[in-house]
Design a protein around this motif. Sequence first.
Motif, PDB file in Angstrom:
ATOM      1  N   ILE A 189       0.823  -1.213   0.000  1.00  0.00           N
ATOM      2  CA  ILE A 189       0.000   0.000   0.000  1.00  0.00           C
ATOM      3  C   ILE A 189       0.857   1.262   0.000  1.00  0.00           C
ATOM      4  CG2 ILE A 189      -0.204   0.229   2.512  1.00  0.00           C
ATOM      5  CD1 ILE A 189      -3.123   0.959   2.094  1.00  0.00           C
ATOM      6  N   GLU A 190       2.150   1.136   0.361  1.00  0.00           N
ATOM      7  CA  GLU A 190       3.011   2.308   0.442  1.00  0.00           C
ATOM      8  C   GLU A 190       3.967   2.418  -0.746  1.00  0.00           C
ATOM      9  OE1 GLU A 190       4.996   2.301   4.206  1.00  0.00           O
ATOM     10  OE2 GLU A 190       3.178   1.772   5.293  1.00  0.00           O
ATOM     11  N   ARG A 191       3.844   1.520  -1.734  1.00  0.00           N
ATOM     12  CA  ARG A 191       4.737   1.589  -2.901  1.00  0.00           C
ATOM     13  C   ARG A 191       4.151   2.566  -3.905  1.00  0.00           C
ATOM     14  NH1 ARG A 191       5.539  -4.966  -3.432  1.00  0.00           N
ATOM     15  NH2 ARG A 191       6.197  -5.265  -1.264  1.00  0.00           N
ATOM     16  N   LEU A 192       4.568   3.815  -3.771  1.00  0.00           N
ATOM     17  CA  LEU A 192       3.937   4.902  -4.514  1.00  0.00           C
ATOM     18  C   LEU A 192       4.773   5.387  -5.686  1.00  0.00           C
ATOM     19  CD1 LEU A 192       2.999   7.018  -1.378  1.00  0.00           C
ATOM     20  CD2 LEU A 192       1.564   5.322  -2.524  1.00  0.00           C
ATOM     21  N   GLY A 193       6.016   4.898  -5.806  1.00  0.00           N
ATOM     22  CA  GLY A 193       6.927   5.460  -6.792  1.00  0.00           C
ATOM     23  C   GLY A 193       7.540   6.760  -6.313  1.00  0.00           C
ATOM     24  N   LEU A 194       7.413   7.059  -5.007  1.00  0.00           N
ATOM     25  CA  LEU A 194       7.998   8.258  -4.408  1.00  0.00           C
ATOM     26  C   LEU A 194       9.015   7.820  -3.361  1.00  0.00           C
ATOM     27  CD1 LEU A 194       4.730  10.322  -3.791  1.00  0.00           C
ATOM     28  CD2 LEU A 194       6.357  10.622  -5.662  1.00  0.00           C
ATOM     29  N   ASP A 195      10.176   8.480  -3.330  1.00  0.00           N
ATOM     30  CA  ASP A 195      11.142   8.131  -2.300  1.00  0.00           C
ATOM     31  C   ASP A 195      10.940   9.024  -1.075  1.00  0.00           C
ATOM     32  OD1 ASP A 195      12.374  10.606  -2.807  1.00  0.00           O
ATOM     33  OD2 ASP A 195      13.827   9.723  -4.193  1.00  0.00           O
ATOM     34  N   GLU A 196      11.749   8.783  -0.050  1.00  0.00           N
ATOM     35  CA  GLU A 196      11.562   9.491   1.214  1.00  0.00           C
ATOM     36  C   GLU A 196      11.777  10.991   1.060  1.00  0.00           C
ATOM     37  OE1 GLU A 196      12.979   9.166   5.883  1.00  0.00           O
ATOM     38  OE2 GLU A 196      14.072   8.082   4.336  1.00  0.00           O
ATOM     39  N   ASP A 197      12.764  11.387   0.251  1.00  0.00           N
ATOM     40  CA  ASP A 197      13.027  12.819   0.069  1.00  0.00           C
ATOM     41  C   ASP A 197      11.835  13.521  -0.582  1.00  0.00           C
ATOM     42  OD1 ASP A 197      15.524  12.605   1.192  1.00  0.00           O
ATOM     43  OD2 ASP A 197      16.558  12.329  -0.731  1.00  0.00           O
ATOM     44  N   GLU A 198      11.201  12.845  -1.536  1.00  0.00           N
ATOM     45  CA  GLU A 198      10.040  13.451  -2.203  1.00  0.00           C
ATOM     46  C   GLU A 198       8.865  13.584  -1.241  1.00  0.00           C
ATOM     47  OE1 GLU A 198      10.318  12.151  -6.846  1.00  0.00           O
ATOM     48  OE2 GLU A 198      10.115  10.518  -5.389  1.00  0.00           O
ATOM     49  N   LEU A 199       8.661  12.571  -0.407  1.00  0.00           N
ATOM     50  CA  LEU A 199       7.583  12.648   0.580  1.00  0.00           C
ATOM     51  C   LEU A 199       7.870  13.734   1.610  1.00  0.00           C
ATOM     52  CD1 LEU A 199       6.961   8.829   1.074  1.00  0.00           C
ATOM     53  CD2 LEU A 199       5.392  10.446   0.009  1.00  0.00           C
ATOM     54  N   ALA A 224      -5.677   6.344  -0.162  1.00  0.00           N
ATOM     55  CA  ALA A 224      -6.505   7.154  -1.063  1.00  0.00           C
ATOM     56  C   ALA A 224      -6.528   6.549  -2.463  1.00  0.00           C
ATOM     57  CB  ALA A 224      -5.973   8.585  -1.112  1.00  0.00           C
ATOM     58  N   GLU A 225      -5.370   6.065  -2.919  1.00  0.00           N
ATOM     59  CA  GLU A 225      -5.327   5.432  -4.245  1.00  0.00           C
ATOM     60  C   GLU A 225      -6.180   4.166  -4.272  1.00  0.00           C
ATOM     61  OE1 GLU A 225      -1.194   4.848  -4.984  1.00  0.00           O
ATOM     62  OE2 GLU A 225      -0.919   6.845  -5.851  1.00  0.00           O
ATOM     63  N   LEU A 226      -6.147   3.390  -3.179  1.00  0.00           N
ATOM     64  CA  LEU A 226      -6.998   2.202  -3.104  1.00  0.00           C
ATOM     65  C   LEU A 226      -8.470   2.581  -3.140  1.00  0.00           C
ATOM     66  CD1 LEU A 226      -5.435  -0.250  -0.478  1.00  0.00           C
ATOM     67  CD2 LEU A 226      -5.795  -0.644  -2.904  1.00  0.00           C
ATOM     68  N   GLN A 227      -8.808   3.670  -2.452  1.00  0.00           N
ATOM     69  CA  GLN A 227     -10.208   4.098  -2.431  1.00  0.00           C
ATOM     70  C   GLN A 227     -10.665   4.508  -3.826  1.00  0.00           C
ATOM     71  OE1 GLN A 227     -11.860   3.794   0.457  1.00  0.00           O
ATOM     72  NE2 GLN A 227     -13.780   4.281  -0.562  1.00  0.00           N
ATOM     73  N   VAL A 228      -9.793   5.207  -4.540  1.00  0.00           N
ATOM     74  CA  VAL A 228     -10.120   5.593  -5.916  1.00  0.00           C
ATOM     75  C   VAL A 228     -10.289   4.345  -6.782  1.00  0.00           C
ATOM     76  CG1 VAL A 228      -9.236   6.732  -7.984  1.00  0.00           C
ATOM     77  CG2 VAL A 228      -9.001   7.836  -5.753  1.00  0.00           C
ATOM     78  N   PRO A 337     -19.151  -4.969  -0.215  1.00  0.00           N
ATOM     79  CA  PRO A 337     -18.534  -4.488  -1.457  1.00  0.00           C
ATOM     80  C   PRO A 337     -17.056  -4.905  -1.509  1.00  0.00           C
ATOM     81  CG  PRO A 337     -19.694  -2.714  -0.301  1.00  0.00           C
ATOM     82  CD  PRO A 337     -19.611  -3.867   0.644  1.00  0.00           C
ATOM     83  N   ILE A 338     -16.582  -5.216  -2.692  1.00  0.00           N
ATOM     84  CA  ILE A 338     -15.175  -5.617  -2.761  1.00  0.00           C
ATOM     85  C   ILE A 338     -14.265  -4.438  -2.465  1.00  0.00           C
ATOM     86  CG2 ILE A 338     -15.709  -7.424  -4.415  1.00  0.00           C
ATOM     87  CD1 ILE A 338     -14.262  -5.763  -6.526  1.00  0.00           C
ATOM     88  N   ALA A 339     -14.819  -3.211  -2.535  1.00  0.00           N
ATOM     89  CA  ALA A 339     -14.022  -2.048  -2.142  1.00  0.00           C
ATOM     90  C   ALA A 339     -13.588  -2.162  -0.687  1.00  0.00           C
ATOM     91  CB  ALA A 339     -14.838  -0.766  -2.336  1.00  0.00           C
ATOM     92  N   ALA A 340     -14.420  -2.805   0.155  1.00  0.00           N
ATOM     93  CA  ALA A 340     -14.073  -2.974   1.566  1.00  0.00           C
ATOM     94  C   ALA A 340     -13.018  -4.046   1.763  1.00  0.00           C
ATOM     95  CB  ALA A 340     -15.326  -3.312   2.372  1.00  0.00           C
ATOM     96  N   LEU A 341     -12.871  -4.948   0.773  1.00  0.00           N
ATOM     97  CA  LEU A 341     -11.885  -6.021   0.895  1.00  0.00           C
ATOM     98  C   LEU A 341     -10.496  -5.586   0.438  1.00  0.00           C
ATOM     99  CD1 LEU A 341     -14.000  -8.995  -0.521  1.00  0.00           C
ATOM    100  CD2 LEU A 341     -13.797  -8.222   1.840  1.00  0.00           C
ATOM    101  N   LEU A 342     -10.436  -4.553  -0.401  1.00  0.00           N
ATOM    102  CA  LEU A 342      -9.147  -4.114  -0.944  1.00  0.00           C
ATOM    103  C   LEU A 342      -8.126  -3.770   0.143  1.00  0.00           C
ATOM    104  CD1 LEU A 342     -10.090  -1.936  -4.044  1.00  0.00           C
ATOM    105  CD2 LEU A 342      -8.583  -3.924  -4.031  1.00  0.00           C
TER     106      LEU A 342
END
Length: 390
Positions: A189-199, A224-228, A337-342
């Motif tokens: 869930i935290e693999r965003l393509g952003l490194d620590e410096d960018e965050l 938030a991305e999962l919710q989308v 809803p499968i949204a709740a399972l994600l």
Amino acid sequence: MRHNYIRGLMPAMPFSSPVEAVRAGVGALIGLGVAGFLLSLFDLHDAGLYLIAPFGATSVLLFAVPNSPLAQPWSAIIGNSVAALAGIAVCLLIDDPVLAVALAVGLAIAVMILVRAVHPPGGAVAMVAALSPDIARELGFRFAVTPVAAITAALVVIAMIYARATGRKYPLRHFEGKGTHQTTDRPAIERLGLDEDELNGILARYRQSLNLGVEDLARLIGAAELQVASHRTGPLTAGDIMSRDLVTVGADTALGEVADLFRHHSFTSLPVVDDNGRYLGVIFQIHLIRRAGDDALRLDRGLMAAMGRLIDRKRSVPVRAIEIMSVTEPRATANTPIAALLPLMADGACDAVPVVEYGKIIGIVTRTDLIAALAHAGLGSDQARQISSN
């Protein structure tokens, strides 16, 4: 415009559960009880009583908002300590109490920011020190070590133990630290393509560095991305995608038979039911491995030897399914809803979710089921876009 001002005066925090409120309150009770006892061991005159106030504020952060950057061990211990040093220094130089308090708190804030240890209760520590000329003369700068640093450190240790005992994480795991599986890979869930410096840059840009840690930000963006993504799955429910032809085991099924079923069906999970088909729990393959690992340590033998002993069908008293099954795994209904399972499956803590109706298991949603559903939903949305563009 007036409506916005009124809304600004309303509570900004979301509702929290009564259980969490009690958890935080009991933790603070334990922590301050220990702090009060430790303070009684020092001859601090009236300052000992006054110090309970900043330690109480420290307890609010450690036990109520343990994820806050302001509550981390470095912030708490170093922040309170340098604030005490600032207060003692000002007290030794300035006689006027009003001026001393103002200078001590201002200096404490500046120093805490410079050493990256902002801890709001440090302001109260500096104030107490600035108003205690007797302590400043008797203890001098040692006041910052004992009692301030020592008791703050004790509160931090209590917070660590209490967090582990109540299912919370403290101190907050660093972004570059090991993940759920004890590897350097970030949780999915935290693999965003952003490194620590960018965050960190995002936090600095929006002036949130004191309110939110890097890992919390990564987790929130991922959530938030999962919710989308869940919005794109449409009205699909667990009942639409679940596996229905179930292979189950009874509570008294020997682990040798359980292992054979895992091998034969290539499953990663097996539901456990009673004689009436009521759902009791679930066994994952990892449960067998963990039990074998525990036996290997207890019996001082290799893992494979312990596993062979665990699933040996010739044991006089075989280990039963009920002895290793999990009863705390999440479950769903057919209408979930499968949204709740994600989010349940995205963090790696859960491989499958049983679907239960009236106490009986009617299906199970595995990661494979969920991935297939998301793939179909993605293909469907792509086709719809192509049709609309034509």
